[in-house]
Scaffold this active site. Structure first.
Site, PDB file in Angstrom:
ATOM      1  CB  CYS A   1      23.602  34.561  60.455  1.00 22.40           C
ATOM      2  SG  CYS A   1      23.450  34.319  62.369  1.00 22.40           S
TER       3      CYS A   1
ATOM      4  CG  ASN B   1      26.366  37.171  64.957  1.00 26.42           C
ATOM      5  OD1 ASN B   1      25.332  37.651  64.542  1.00 26.42           O
ATOM      6  ND2 ASN B   1      26.500  35.004  64.532  1.00 26.42           N
TER       7      ASN B   1
ATOM      8  CG  HIS C   1      26.754  36.749  60.098  1.00 28.20           C
ATOM      9  ND1 HIS C   1      26.176  37.568  60.586  1.00 28.20           N
ATOM     10  CD2 HIS C   1      27.208  35.660  60.039  1.00 28.20           C
ATOM     11  CE1 HIS C   1      26.200  36.826  61.995  1.00 28.20           C
ATOM     12  NE2 HIS C   1      26.758  35.797  61.500  1.00 28.20           N
TER      13      HIS C   1
HETATM   14  N1  ACO Z   1      33.546  32.193  79.094  1.00 27.63           N
HETATM   15  C1  ACO Z   1      34.574  32.006  78.813  1.00 27.63           C
HETATM   16  N2  ACO Z   1      35.159  30.035  79.177  1.00 27.63           N
HETATM   17  C2  ACO Z   1      33.996  29.374  77.842  1.00 27.63           C
HETATM   18  C3  ACO Z   1      33.270  30.774  77.553  1.00 27.63           C
HETATM   19  C4  ACO Z   1      32.822  32.044  77.899  1.00 27.63           C
HETATM   20  N3  ACO Z   1      31.839  32.469  76.872  1.00 27.63           N
HETATM   21  N4  ACO Z   1      32.660  29.765  76.543  1.00 27.63           N
HETATM   22  C5  ACO Z   1      32.555  28.644  76.490  1.00 27.63           C
HETATM   23  N5  ACO Z   1      33.753  28.897  77.590  1.00 27.63           N
HETATM   24  C6  ACO Z   1      34.679  27.406  77.497  1.00 27.63           C
HETATM   25  C7  ACO Z   1      34.485  26.580  77.287  1.00 27.63           C
HETATM   26  O1  ACO Z   1      33.182  25.715  78.712  1.00 27.63           O
HETATM   27  C8  ACO Z   1      35.262  25.305  77.435  1.00 27.63           C
HETATM   28  O2  ACO Z   1      35.705  25.254  78.263  1.00 27.63           O
HETATM   29  P1  ACO Z   1      36.722  23.447  78.455  1.00 27.63           P
HETATM   30  O3  ACO Z   1      37.835  23.578  78.068  1.00 27.63           O
HETATM   31  O4  ACO Z   1      36.910  24.203  80.134  1.00 27.63           O
HETATM   32  O5  ACO Z   1      35.852  22.394  78.337  1.00 27.63           O
HETATM   33  C9  ACO Z   1      36.545  25.957  76.431  1.00 27.63           C
HETATM   34  O6  ACO Z   1      36.265  27.113  76.590  1.00 27.63           O
HETATM   35  C10 ACO Z   1      37.045  25.577  74.831  1.00 27.63           C
HETATM   36  O7  ACO Z   1      35.095  25.861  74.230  1.00 27.63           O
HETATM   37  P2  ACO Z   1      35.162  26.078  73.064  1.00 27.63           P
HETATM   38  O8  ACO Z   1      33.547  25.741  72.793  1.00 27.63           O
HETATM   39  O9  ACO Z   1      35.606  24.077  72.637  1.00 27.63           O
HETATM   40  O10 ACO Z   1      35.131  26.774  72.397  1.00 27.63           O
HETATM   41  P3  ACO Z   1      35.962  27.797  71.071  1.00 27.63           P
HETATM   42  O11 ACO Z   1      37.475  27.440  70.947  1.00 27.63           O
HETATM   43  O12 ACO Z   1      35.336  26.410  70.423  1.00 27.63           O
HETATM   44  O13 ACO Z   1      35.169  28.763  70.445  1.00 27.63           O
HETATM   45  C11 ACO Z   1      33.447  29.589  69.425  1.00 27.63           C
HETATM   46  C12 ACO Z   1      33.672  28.361  71.033  1.00 27.63           C
HETATM   47  C13 ACO Z   1      33.653  31.380  70.246  1.00 27.63           C
HETATM   48  C14 ACO Z   1      31.854  29.559  69.953  1.00 27.63           C
HETATM   49  C15 ACO Z   1      33.608  28.882  68.446  1.00 27.63           C
HETATM   50  O14 ACO Z   1      33.238  27.913  68.751  1.00 27.63           O
HETATM   51  C16 ACO Z   1      33.610  29.982  67.480  1.00 27.63           C
HETATM   52  O15 ACO Z   1      33.523  31.269  66.821  1.00 27.63           O
HETATM   53  N6  ACO Z   1      32.264  29.138  66.952  1.00 27.63           N
HETATM   54  C17 ACO Z   1      31.532  30.260  65.777  1.00 27.63           C
HETATM   55  C18 ACO Z   1      30.392  29.904  65.507  1.00 27.63           C
HETATM   56  C19 ACO Z   1      29.941  31.171  65.620  1.00 27.63           C
HETATM   57  O16 ACO Z   1      30.698  31.783  66.048  1.00 27.63           O
HETATM   58  N7  ACO Z   1      28.724  31.390  65.642  1.00 27.63           N
HETATM   59  C20 ACO Z   1      27.864  32.548  65.542  1.00 27.63           C
HETATM   60  C21 ACO Z   1      26.593  32.375  65.167  1.00 27.63           C
HETATM   61  S1  ACO Z   1      26.906  31.022  64.306  1.00 27.63           S
HETATM   62  C22 ACO Z   1      26.544  32.555  63.123  1.00 27.63           C
HETATM   63  O17 ACO Z   1      26.179  33.507  62.572  1.00 27.63           O
HETATM   64  C23 ACO Z   1      26.841  31.658  61.404  1.00 27.63           C
END
Ligand code: ACO
Length: 329
Positions: free
Chosen positions: A123, A286, A256
């Site tokens: 990215c 993304n 990004h």
């Molecule tokens: N739909 C519904 N529920 C979901 C989904 C989904 N698509 N995905 C995860 N969950 C659930 C999980 O199972 C978890 O459930 P639980 O509490 O019962 O175990 C709950 O949601 C929370 O999961 P987390 O992984 O803790 O969610 P988080 O708040 O961290 O959000 C996310 C996840 C959006 C990926 C976040 O970590 C984030 O923004 N990370 C940044 C990474 C990113 O944006 N990456 C993109 C690519 S990297 C880059 O481009 C640099």
């Protein structure tokens, strides 16, 4: 080769291309439900800001999207493909193991002979590619460069993993860079830290005629989030310091487009008002290396970005890689 203090790089034109197949969150939720995977529009919007993404059709490759974006950028710059003497494509989803997607794009554009190669920094790829092209222009090795970010991330998504498959989309963005007497690009800053390879990767490879390992995207979202917000801020401050500018001089912040929460945090840390943040993640998802040039082109074409505006581009991604480019448009 040393850079000449009188030789600078400016953006002469921008372009972009999104494949026509658009999936809203509701479309994706329905498709995933058919596979037994549960997610919702509310979850996706609240955690990521994403409302829709585009997926390339069967047989459409990164080079197809790249060539379409490049043609638009060439038209905006008022030049032809044969006027370009350097092509760099940033991609993590190349058409083939080799040759590079840049060589395939060169052939599709009908430009022959100039150097063409890919940059692989996930990215952060576009910021890396821009920095390499800037260096080649300022040392006199190139006069006019096509720098493209193009991705078909839909091909490497695990649609049984709801934590990642809702995040990404396909697309391409491009700029034509030209040698100029005045900047243009003011400062660049690139970094990588390979200790974090495992938090965002596609661990498969091709060996002995077979795919070895898992060729689908894996991510530790929370680890990525924590790293991303810190390194983006440090790269932003570094380019501002190198150029002798202050955060309040920035007209448009174009990070990004991974996740609206990371992007808003980047703006807040620089004390930039939300209206100076260019956001396309809601409509594109993304698109990895394509996300910054797609956002740049969107804001140029809708008239928000004007000649003379100061732009801060920031990339972060797998590797871990990160970097920033400060420029006067
Ligand atoms: N739909 C519904 N529920 C979901 C989904 C989904 N698509 N995905 C995860 N969950 C659930 C999980 O199972 C978890 O459930 P639980 O509490 O019962 O175990 C709950 O949601 C929370 O999961 P987390 O992984 O803790 O969610 P988080 O708040 O961290 O959000 C996310 C996840 C959006 C990926 C976040 O970590 C984030 O923004 N990370 C940044 C990474 C990113 O944006 N990456 C993109 C690519 S990297 C880059 O481009 C640099």
């Amino acid at each position: 080769m040393t850079a000449s203090p009188n030789l600078h790089t400016r953006i002469a034109g921008t372009g972009s291309h999104l494949p026509p197949r658009r999936l809203t969150n509701a479309d994706l939720v329905a498709q995933l439900a058919a596979r037994g995977i549960e997610t919702s529009d509310d979850w996706i919007v609240e955690r990521t800001g994403i409302r829709a993404r585009h997926f390339a059709g069967d047989g459409v490759a990164a080079s197809d999207l790249a060539a379409a974006a490049a043609r638009q950028a060439l038209e905006a710059a008022g030049c032809r493909a044969e006027d370009v003497d350097l092509i760099i494509v940033a991609t993590s989803t190349p058409d083939m193991v080799f040759p590079s997607t840049a060589c395939i794009v060169q052939a599709k554009l009908g430009a022959h002979g100039c150097p063409a190669f890919d940059v692989q920094a996930v990215c952060s790829g576009f910021v890396y590619a821009l920095t390499v092209a800037d260096a080649l222009i300022r040392t006199g090795s190139a006069r006019r460069a096509l720098v493209i970010g193009s991705e078909v991330f839909s091909r490497i998504l695990d649609f049984d993993d709801r934590t990642t498959c809702v995040l990404f989309g396909d697309g391409a963005g491009a700029v034509v860079l030209e040698a100029a007497d005045a900047p243009g690009l003011l400062a660049t800053d690139l970094h990588a830290d390979g200790r974090h390879v495992g938090i965002l990767c596609v661990p498969g490879t091709v060996s002995g005629g077979r795919v070895l390992g898992d060729p689908l995207l894996k991510m530790d979202g929370q680890a990525v989030f924590k790293l991303a917000v810190g390194v983006l801020d440090s790269a932003a401050r570094t380019v501002l310091a190198k150029a002798g500018r202050r955060a309040e001089d920035v007209d448009w912040l174009i990070p990004h487009q991974a996740n609206i929460r990371i992007m808003q945090s980047a703006a807040r840390k620089l004390r930039l008002p939300p209206e100076r943040l260019v956001v396309t993640v809601d409509q594109h998802g993304n698109t990895s290396a394509a996300s910054i040039p797609l956002a740049l082109d969107a804001a140029v074409r809708d008239g928000r970005i004007r000649r003379g505006d100061t732009l801060l581009l920031e990339g972060v991604g797998g590797g871990f890689t990160w970097g920033a480019v400060l420029l006067d448009y």
